[in-house]
Design a protein around this motif. Structure first.
Motif, PDB file in Angstrom:
ATOM      1  N   GLY A  56     -44.300  62.349  -9.888  1.00 33.61           N
ATOM      2  CA  GLY A  56     -43.584  61.311  -9.681  1.00 33.61           C
ATOM      3  C   GLY A  56     -42.196  61.577  -9.609  1.00 33.61           C
ATOM      4  N   THR A  57     -41.392  60.950  -8.530  1.00 29.95           N
ATOM      5  CA  THR A  57     -40.158  61.607  -8.241  1.00 29.95           C
ATOM      6  C   THR A  57     -39.121  60.491  -8.508  1.00 29.95           C
ATOM      7  OG1 THR A  57     -40.774  63.035  -6.454  1.00 29.95           O
ATOM      8  CG2 THR A  57     -38.707  62.591  -6.492  1.00 29.95           C
ATOM      9  N   TYR A  58     -38.110  60.771  -9.454  1.00 31.16           N
ATOM     10  CA  TYR A  58     -36.970  59.872  -9.728  1.00 31.16           C
ATOM     11  C   TYR A  58     -35.723  60.271  -9.172  1.00 31.16           C
ATOM     12  CZ  TYR A  58     -40.870  58.874 -12.874  1.00 31.16           C
ATOM     13  OH  TYR A  58     -41.911  58.410 -13.800  1.00 31.16           O
ATOM     14  N   ARG A  59     -34.970  59.250  -8.444  1.00 31.18           N
ATOM     15  CA  ARG A  59     -33.511  59.866  -7.783  1.00 31.18           C
ATOM     16  C   ARG A  59     -32.665  58.638  -8.358  1.00 31.18           C
ATOM     17  NH1 ARG A  59     -36.693  60.082  -3.391  1.00 31.18           N
ATOM     18  NH2 ARG A  59     -37.388  62.003  -2.910  1.00 31.18           N
ATOM     19  N   THR A  60     -31.149  59.402  -8.406  1.00 29.83           N
ATOM     20  CA  THR A  60     -30.303  58.587  -8.653  1.00 29.83           C
ATOM     21  C   THR A  60     -28.959  59.205  -8.470  1.00 29.83           C
ATOM     22  OG1 THR A  60     -29.518  56.680 -10.108  1.00 29.83           O
ATOM     23  CG2 THR A  60     -29.637  58.844 -11.196  1.00 29.83           C
ATOM     24  N   GLU A  62     -38.760  65.572 -11.058  1.00 28.20           N
ATOM     25  CA  GLU A  62     -40.134  65.310 -10.399  1.00 28.20           C
ATOM     26  C   GLU A  62     -41.115  65.776 -11.606  1.00 28.20           C
ATOM     27  OE1 GLU A  62     -41.911  67.345  -6.773  1.00 28.20           O
ATOM     28  OE2 GLU A  62     -42.092  68.812  -8.393  1.00 28.20           O
ATOM     29  N   VAL A  63     -41.993  64.706 -11.956  1.00 31.85           N
ATOM     30  CA  VAL A  63     -42.651  64.664 -13.413  1.00 31.85           C
ATOM     31  C   VAL A  63     -43.745  64.893 -12.869  1.00 31.85           C
ATOM     32  CG1 VAL A  63     -43.292  63.808 -15.464  1.00 31.85           C
ATOM     33  CG2 VAL A  63     -40.954  63.369 -14.422  1.00 31.85           C
ATOM     34  N   ALA A  64     -44.722  65.925 -13.387  1.00 32.65           N
ATOM     35  CA  ALA A  64     -46.212  65.939 -13.167  1.00 32.65           C
ATOM     36  C   ALA A  64     -46.902  65.498 -14.141  1.00 32.65           C
ATOM     37  CB  ALA A  64     -46.375  67.514 -12.802  1.00 32.65           C
TER      38      ALA A  64
END
Length: 136
Positions: free
Chosen positions: A23-27, A88-90
């Protein structure tokens, strides 16, 4: 997830609980213009659901996230003005294997089947700024 993405999953009632992977998180966040060498910042994550995480700030990889405290100092990567952070969370493959019925396919996976696991960024995710002041 969009309906199109959910339609790609198998089963009668597909959901994001049936997904494993990255999962990829951006801000984007702002650093004040008066930022100096005395200022610093760290990223603090409440939980990754036990998954590993990697952090990038302004396109540069941050030092390793402390797996015990879920914090990382990003001081050397931030700059005054707009900054971009990506996390990025695996996750494990457990959720996907459960959804695909591996426990029923004599896979030898395990005698005790795990429950669906929560993962990804959960709880508060904060950028915490600080100022170092020398003691005399």
């Amino acid at each position: 997830a969009t309906q199109e993405q959910l339609d790609q999953l198998a089963g009668e009632t597909p959901s994001m609980a049936h997904v494993s992977g990255l999962g990829t998180y951006r801000t984007v966040f702002d650093i004040p213009g008066q930022w100096s060498d005395q200022n610093g910042a760290y990223l603090s994550i409440a939980s990754t659901g036990g998954g590993t995480a990697a952090v990038w700030v302004n396109g540069q990889k941050a030092p390793a996230l402390n797996t015990r405290t879920l914090k990382v100092d990003i001081s050397g990567l931030v700059r005054p003005g707009k900054n971009t952070i990506e996390i990025e969370v695996a996750s494990t493959l457990t959720n996907r294997m459960l959804q695909r019925g591996y426990q029923d396919k004599k896979s030898g996976w395990t005698d005790e089947f795990p429950a669906v696991q929560d993962y990804g960024l959960m709880g508060d995710v904060r950028i915490v700024t600080y100022t170092e002041i020398p003691l005399e």
